[in-house]
Scaffold this motif. Structure first.
Motif, PDB file in Angstrom:
ATOM      1  N   ALA A 208      -8.291   6.686  51.046  1.00 19.14           N
ATOM      2  CA  ALA A 208      -9.137   7.729  51.630  1.00 19.14           C
ATOM      3  C   ALA A 208      -9.213   7.528  53.138  1.00 19.14           C
ATOM      4  CB  ALA A 208     -10.540   7.668  51.029  1.00 19.14           C
ATOM      5  N   THR A 209      -9.090   8.616  53.883  1.00 14.07           N
ATOM      6  CA  THR A 209      -9.221   8.520  55.336  1.00 14.07           C
ATOM      7  C   THR A 209     -10.711   8.423  55.686  1.00 14.07           C
ATOM      8  OG1 THR A 209      -9.298  10.910  55.467  1.00 14.07           O
ATOM      9  CG2 THR A 209      -7.158   9.885  55.780  1.00 14.07           C
ATOM     10  N   ASP A 210     -10.989   7.918  56.882  1.00 11.81           N
ATOM     11  CA  ASP A 210     -12.385   7.854  57.348  1.00 11.81           C
ATOM     12  C   ASP A 210     -13.029   9.220  57.278  1.00 11.81           C
ATOM     13  OD1 ASP A 210     -12.308   5.217  57.806  1.00 11.81           O
ATOM     14  OD2 ASP A 210     -12.122   5.327  59.980  1.00 11.81           O
ATOM     15  N   ARG A 211     -12.222  10.212  57.598  1.00 17.62           N
ATOM     16  CA  ARG A 211     -12.713  11.568  57.642  1.00 17.62           C
ATOM     17  C   ARG A 211     -13.213  12.032  56.262  1.00 17.62           C
ATOM     18  NH1 ARG A 211     -10.358  15.790  61.596  1.00 17.62           N
ATOM     19  NH2 ARG A 211     -11.173  14.175  62.924  1.00 17.62           N
ATOM     20  N   TYR A 212     -12.431  11.679  55.236  1.00 18.83           N
ATOM     21  CA  TYR A 212     -12.830  12.059  53.878  1.00 18.83           C
ATOM     22  C   TYR A 212     -14.130  11.366  53.496  1.00 18.83           C
ATOM     23  CZ  TYR A 212     -12.594  12.814  48.853  1.00 18.83           C
ATOM     24  OH  TYR A 212     -12.890  13.184  47.578  1.00 18.83           O
TER      25      TYR A 212
ATOM     26  N   ARG B 117     -11.367   3.223  50.695  1.00 21.50           N
ATOM     27  CA  ARG B 117     -10.333   2.831  51.659  1.00 21.50           C
ATOM     28  C   ARG B 117      -9.111   2.298  50.911  1.00 21.50           C
ATOM     29  NH1 ARG B 117      -9.547   3.905  56.647  1.00 21.50           N
ATOM     30  NH2 ARG B 117      -8.662   1.870  57.049  1.00 21.50           N
TER      31      ARG B 117
ATOM     32  N   LEU C  78     -18.061   3.423  60.085  1.00 17.79           N
ATOM     33  CA  LEU C  78     -16.780   3.244  59.391  1.00 17.79           C
ATOM     34  C   LEU C  78     -15.803   2.418  60.228  1.00 17.79           C
ATOM     35  CD1 LEU C  78     -16.283   6.711  57.708  1.00 17.79           C
ATOM     36  CD2 LEU C  78     -16.847   4.534  56.642  1.00 17.79           C
TER      37      LEU C  78
END
Lengths: 225, 301
Positions: free
Chosen positions: B216-220, B212, B297
């Motif tokens: 980095a996105t939650d999706r990644y 984070r 997340l």
């Protein structure tokens, strides 16, 4: 680029920060100081969107944080380099991979980025430690690796929380020089520290402004340090 | 739905190294693989059972429903006449496609398993059998019984429904039970993967915080976990299915010897069905991990 308007933040118990208005001017160099527990780390977290203010508004690059989704904040972080006091890494990846992590998670790995990485490793003096794992690094090496990771995306602003907290004077001078160099390249730098001698040392190298947290407020400290 | 498609696309085309950002976790990974393999192994049997039960139900239903039997129980001197009369009635009955009296040698063959081949049927008061094949529409059994009772006193119509219906019912139940087992196994895979994914997300809170921090996105982050668990479930289920198919293939085949029983083994194109299990397992793991990661997340800073 980072703007706080009448921001207050309180943990369960009571207000830690209140009525803070602050605007970080592009290209300037700030120190944020104050006694332990005054809220330096909290203020930094507000500045990079890890915390939402209890009241007031925080604007990052023109966007109100309250209106941003988690992933929007993640994308904004790519324009901000953050160095933590404990600078955590992914311990199972090499130093090089850790420093390149922001590139990987944003999908910007490329040949050019690879060359930048090599250059950056040399700049922070970690070329010979490239394949080491983070737990094998000394305190100073960890801080430099964290700094390299913070700047690999060429951010507009670098936020550092006690970057010299765990290193000796010599190493803190070296880190300071790196941060001053970054500032000279046009990046806004904000360093939270309680180390007044570091601030004094910086004043001879760069036009630094000192913000002091006292009584839940942020004041611009005089030049009398 | 669109988001799921986007995630599937990212899974297929995305950063192949994405799951490297999460440290390997030897033991729990093996448990996930093992559980997926065991579930798939059982699912193959449940599937084989269902298919076999389905075949039984169809076979008993179809073959027996199309045929009936009339027994002529009469003194020897009247037997031929009554048989003629019964055949005459059958010829004029709507819905009967074909009717014929079994010959003496055919009746002998039917009884041979019980009395031995050397028995002379003429010495026993064995009833004459008439085989009746129905048209698809079937005939009115009650009406036929009344006519037979009036004209051929020694004729008894047996349309097999008395003992056929419960057998078909039983086979259908068995098939339902098999599919129900398969569904429960799928749900268990989902539960197991959800638990494992929750554990992995909790154990890697530090890793997630670092990711984070560097944008980095939650999706990644979710993708790293999704990729790992989906591949584990797929791999485990593939091994489990292949082993189970090998076991099924070497089961003794009962279908040739025992008339209308059937082997548990897959037949024809049904051999492709077990290969769906690893794919289904992977799909279940994908959805379960995605949901678990989405929930977890959001709670992390």
């Amino acid at each position: 680029m980072i703007e706080l308007n009448n921001v207050a933040y309180s943990y369960g118990g009571g207000a830690l920060l209140s009525d803070i208005s602050l605007q970080l001017a592009p290209g300037s160099f700030y120190f944020l100081t104050g006694p332990s527990g005054a809220g330096k780390t909290t203020l930094l977290k507000l500045c990079y969107g890890a915390l939402q203010p209890t009241s007031g508004e925080v604007t990052l690059f023109g966007d109100d944080v309250a209106g941003l989704a988690r992933d929007d904040i993640a994308v904004l972080r790519r324009r901000m380099g953050v160095v933590h006091q404990d600078c955590s890494f992914l311990d199972h990846l090499s130093v090089t991979e850790n420093i390149a992590l922001p590139l990987r998670v944003s999908g910007r790995q490329s040949k050019a980025a690879q060359e930048d990485l090599t250059e950056l490793m040399a700049w922070v003096g970690l070329t010979h430690r490239a394949e080491a794992l983070p737990p094998e690094l000394s305190g100073g090496e960890r801080q430099r690796a964290a700094l390299a990771r913070a700047v690999i995306m060429s951010p507009d602003v670098v936020l550092a929380d006690e970057p010299t907290g765990n290193v000796d004077w010599e190493m803190s001078q070296r880190l300071l020089r790196l941060l001053v160099e970054l500032n000279k390249m046009g990046k806004t730098v904000l360093i939270a520290t309680h180390d007044l001698s570091l601030i004094r040392a910086a004043k001879s190298q760069v036009q630094a402004r000192v913000l002091r947290i006292a009584n839940r407020q942020v004041q611009l400290a005089g030049a009398d340090l | 739905m669109k988001l799921v498609r986007a995630d599937v696309k990212r899974f297929v085309l995305g950063d192949r190294q994405a799951d490297r950002v999460v440290p390997r976790s030897g033991f729990t990974a093996q448990l996930t693989v093992f559980a997926a393999a065991a579930m798939a192994f059982l699912a193959v049997f449940a599937m084989a059972l269902s298919l076999a039960a389905g075949r039984l139900a169809t076979r008993w239903g179809d073959e027996l429903a199309q045929s009936s039997t009339i027994r002529i129980v009469a003194p020897l001197d009247q037997r031929a006449a009554q048989t003629e009369a019964a055949l005459g009635i059958l010829e004029t009955t709507a819905g009967v496609a074909f009717a014929r009296a079994l010959s003496a040698s055919e009746q002998q063959a039917l009884l041979a398993p019980w009395f031995g081949a050397e028995l002379d049927l003429q010495t026993l008061p064995v009833p004459q059998l008439i085989e009746v094949i129905e048209e698809d529409s079937g005939f009115d059994a009650a009406g036929l019984r009344l006519r037979l009772a009036a004209e051929v006193p020694g004729a008894i119509l047996d349309d097999h429904s008395r003992w056929r219906a419960p057998l078909v019912d039983a086979a259908n139940r068995l098939r339902l039970l098999g599919w129900l087992s398969a569904v429960l196994l799928g749900a268990s895979v989902a539960a197991m993967v959800t638990l494992a994914a929750h554990a992995a997300l909790a154990a890697n809170a530090q890793v997630i915080a670092v990711l984070r921090l560097v944008g980095a996105t939650d999706r990644y982050i979710a993708q790293a976990f999704i990729r790992r668990f989906t591949l584990r479930a797929f791999g485990g289920a593939l091994v489990g299915s292949v082993v189970a198919m090998a076991v099924v293939a070497f089961l003794p085949d009962a279908s040739d010897t025992a008339g209308f029983l059937t082997g548990l083994s897959f037949q024809g194109w049904h051999w492709f069905l077990p290969f769906l299990i690893p794919l289904l397992c992977a799909a279940v793991a994908f959805v379960a991990t995605r949901a678990a990661a989405g929930r977890t997340l959001k709670r992390l800073a």
